[in-house]
Motif scaffolding. Structure first.
Motif, short mmCIF file in Angstrom:
data_model
loop_
_atom_site.label_atom_id
_atom_site.label_comp_id
_atom_site.label_asym_id
_atom_site.label_seq_id
_atom_site.Cartn_x
_atom_site.Cartn_y
_atom_site.Cartn_z
N LEU A 15 -12.12 8.22 -5.93
CA LEU A 15 -10.80 7.64 -6.16
C LEU A 15 -10.89 6.14 -6.40
N LEU A 16 -11.62 5.44 -5.54
CA LEU A 16 -11.73 3.99 -5.65
C LEU A 16 -12.44 3.59 -6.95
N GLU A 17 -13.47 4.33 -7.32
CA GLU A 17 -14.17 4.03 -8.56
C GLU A 17 -13.30 4.30 -9.78
N ASP A 18 -12.49 5.36 -9.70
CA ASP A 18 -11.59 5.69 -10.81
C ASP A 18 -10.51 4.61 -10.97
N LEU A 19 -9.98 4.13 -9.85
CA LEU A 19 -8.93 3.12 -9.91
C LEU A 19 -9.42 1.82 -10.54
N GLN A 20 -10.71 1.55 -10.42
CA GLN A 20 -11.25 0.33 -11.00
C GLN A 20 -11.08 0.29 -12.52
N GLN A 21 -10.92 1.44 -13.14
CA GLN A 21 -10.78 1.50 -14.59
C GLN A 21 -9.35 1.27 -15.06
N SER A 22 -8.41 1.19 -14.10
CA SER A 22 -7.00 1.04 -14.47
C SER A 22 -6.72 -0.34 -15.04
N SER A 23 -5.83 -0.37 -16.05
CA SER A 23 -5.40 -1.64 -16.65
C SER A 23 -4.09 -2.13 -16.04
N LEU A 24 -3.61 -1.43 -15.02
CA LEU A 24 -2.30 -1.75 -14.43
C LEU A 24 -2.39 -2.45 -13.09
N LEU A 25 -3.56 -3.01 -12.76
CA LEU A 25 -3.74 -3.65 -11.46
C LEU A 25 -3.55 -5.15 -11.58
N ASP A 26 -2.87 -5.73 -10.57
CA ASP A 26 -2.75 -7.18 -10.53
C ASP A 26 -3.93 -7.76 -9.73
N THR A 27 -3.95 -9.07 -9.57
CA THR A 27 -5.09 -9.73 -8.92
C THR A 27 -5.27 -9.26 -7.48
N ARG A 28 -4.16 -9.16 -6.75
CA ARG A 28 -4.26 -8.72 -5.35
C ARG A 28 -4.83 -7.31 -5.26
N GLN A 29 -4.36 -6.43 -6.12
CA GLN A 29 -4.84 -5.05 -6.10
C GLN A 29 -6.32 -4.96 -6.46
N LYS A 30 -6.75 -5.75 -7.43
CA LYS A 30 -8.15 -5.75 -7.82
C LYS A 30 -9.04 -6.25 -6.68
N ASP A 31 -8.58 -7.31 -5.99
CA ASP A 31 -9.37 -7.85 -4.87
C ASP A 31 -9.48 -6.83 -3.75
N TRP A 32 -8.36 -6.18 -3.43
CA TRP A 32 -8.38 -5.18 -2.35
C TRP A 32 -9.29 -4.02 -2.73
N LEU A 33 -9.19 -3.58 -3.97
CA LEU A 33 -9.98 -2.44 -4.43
C LEU A 33 -11.47 -2.76 -4.37
N ARG A 34 -11.85 -3.96 -4.78
CA ARG A 34 -13.26 -4.36 -4.75
C ARG A 34 -13.78 -4.37 -3.31
N ASP A 35 -12.98 -4.95 -2.39
CA ASP A 35 -13.41 -5.02 -1.00
C ASP A 35 -13.45 -3.64 -0.35
N GLU A 36 -12.47 -2.81 -0.65
CA GLU A 36 -12.41 -1.48 -0.06
C GLU A 36 -13.57 -0.61 -0.55
N LEU A 37 -13.91 -0.74 -1.81
CA LEU A 37 -15.04 0.01 -2.36
C LEU A 37 -16.34 -0.43 -1.70
N ARG A 38 -16.50 -1.74 -1.50
CA ARG A 38 -17.70 -2.25 -0.84
C ARG A 38 -17.78 -1.75 0.60
N ARG A 39 -16.63 -1.80 1.32
CA ARG A 39 -16.61 -1.32 2.71
C ARG A 39 -16.93 0.17 2.78
N CYS A 40 -16.38 0.93 1.85
CA CYS A 40 -16.59 2.37 1.84
C CYS A 40 -18.06 2.70 1.63
N LYS A 41 -18.69 2.07 0.65
CA LYS A 41 -20.10 2.33 0.37
C LYS A 41 -20.99 1.89 1.54
N ALA A 42 -20.70 0.71 2.10
CA ALA A 42 -21.51 0.22 3.22
C ALA A 42 -21.35 1.12 4.43
#
Length: 317
Positions: A15-42
């Motif tokens: 889900l998190l990797e799929d959302l990264q491809q969206s063109s509808l994300l603002d800066t806050r959403q992109k930052d949260w998604l990047r951090d959440e994906l990193r936390r999930c993998k770690a």
């Protein structure tokens, strides 16, 4: 003996990797998604490393029961225990796994800091986090009538387990004892010291409380039935598509020349009802991901019971 393995979190990662491809994300959403994906993998990597060593030590034994990845709900409180060991002599070990990409520091006051190069960030104490989980677990054990032969709760021991390649700095043990902080490959040695300490301090008490392998297996099965997995597809409210970005996405783009002209897309109100509950956008007929479909199905009134890709969900804003 192993009673419960870790839950499969691949859907969350997808889900998190799929959302990264969206063109509808603002800066806050992109930052949260990047951090959440990193936390999930770690987190997944840390749990796998810990489970590898714990399974090797306990999986085929009879004196301990091992459960991975437990989540309990008790009186509105949540306890997420990465690994739980139940011993026949009446104690339980709660293991909190951490996998930081930076170096860990613990000072004389028990404060935790992660260092990334020259940058340092304070973090909540994982040891205190594990102790809070032990308090919630204690409530659950009382309700399940799990106790020692003296009708007392089992003794809890808390461990913070790091990746075998982790680097961390400890304070002077006289100032703050960090013997609870170990690397995953050190757990067997840590556990032997714990058992030796229990034998030295109260061998008669330990022998009095000893339970059969069947009894601690039954305890483990009871706790496994109390596991309440988290919704792997849940997202914060602010991660929903922004209406103004969805409207921008609707602006038609010049179509590239093609040998055969593509048929005009139908308006959402004229969408083919036969596409309902299929992973196909009812507007453009493109394949969509399961999270996109689930988002639309959960909002049947808004989308008429059909499903749309992220770009065309904006048509209903």
């Amino acid at each position: 003996m192993l009673i419960k393995s870790a839950d499969d979190k691949s859907k969350r990662l997808a889900l998190l990797e799929d959302l990264q491809q969206s063109s509808l994300l603002d800066t806050r959403q992109k930052d949260w998604l990047r951090d959440e994906l990193r936390r999930c993998k770690a987190g997944m990597e840390g749990e796998r490393a810990a489970a590898f060593y714990l399974d090797g030590h306990y999986k085929d034994g009879q004196n301990n029961v091992l459960l991975h990845d437990l989540r309990f709900l008790v009186d509105g409180e949540v306890a997420q225990i990465d690994h739980l060991v139940i011993n026949r002599t009446g104690y339980m070990v709660l293991i909190e796994t951490k996998n930081y990409s930076g170096d860990l520091e613990v000072n004389a006051h028990g404060e935790f800091t992660v260092r990334y190069g020259r940058d340092r960030y304070g973090i909540p104490s994982p040891y205190e986090q594990s102790r809070r989980h032990a308090r919630i677990l204690g409530k659950l054990l009382e309700r399940l009538e799990i106790s020692t032969r003296t009708d007392k709760l089992p003794e809890f021991h808390n461990v913070v387990m790091m990746h075998p390649q982790a680097i961390f700095e400890r304070p002077d043990p006289k100032a703050f004892d960090t013997s609870f902080l170990i690397k995953a490959d050190q757990f067997p040695s840590w556990h032997e010291k714990l058992v030796d300490g229990i034998g030295t301090g109260g061998i008669f008490k330990a022998l009095f409380n000893v339970r059969s392998p069947d009894t601690i297996k039954e305890w483990g099965e009871k706790l496994k039935r109390q596991h309440r997995p988290a919704d792997l597809l849940a997202l914060p409210d602010f991660m929903q598509p922004k209406p103004h970005l969805a409207q921008v996405a609707q602006i038609p783009k010049p179509a590239a020349p093609a040998p055969i002209a593509a048929p005009a897309a139908a308006a959402p109100v004229d969408a083919d009802a036969s596409l309902a509950k299929k992973l196909i956008c009812a507007h453009c007929r493109a394949k969509i991901s399961f999270p996109e479909g689930k988002f639309c199905w959960a909002k049947a009134e808004r989308f008429g019971g059909l499903q749309y890709c992220r770009e065309h969900q904006g048509l209903f804003a």
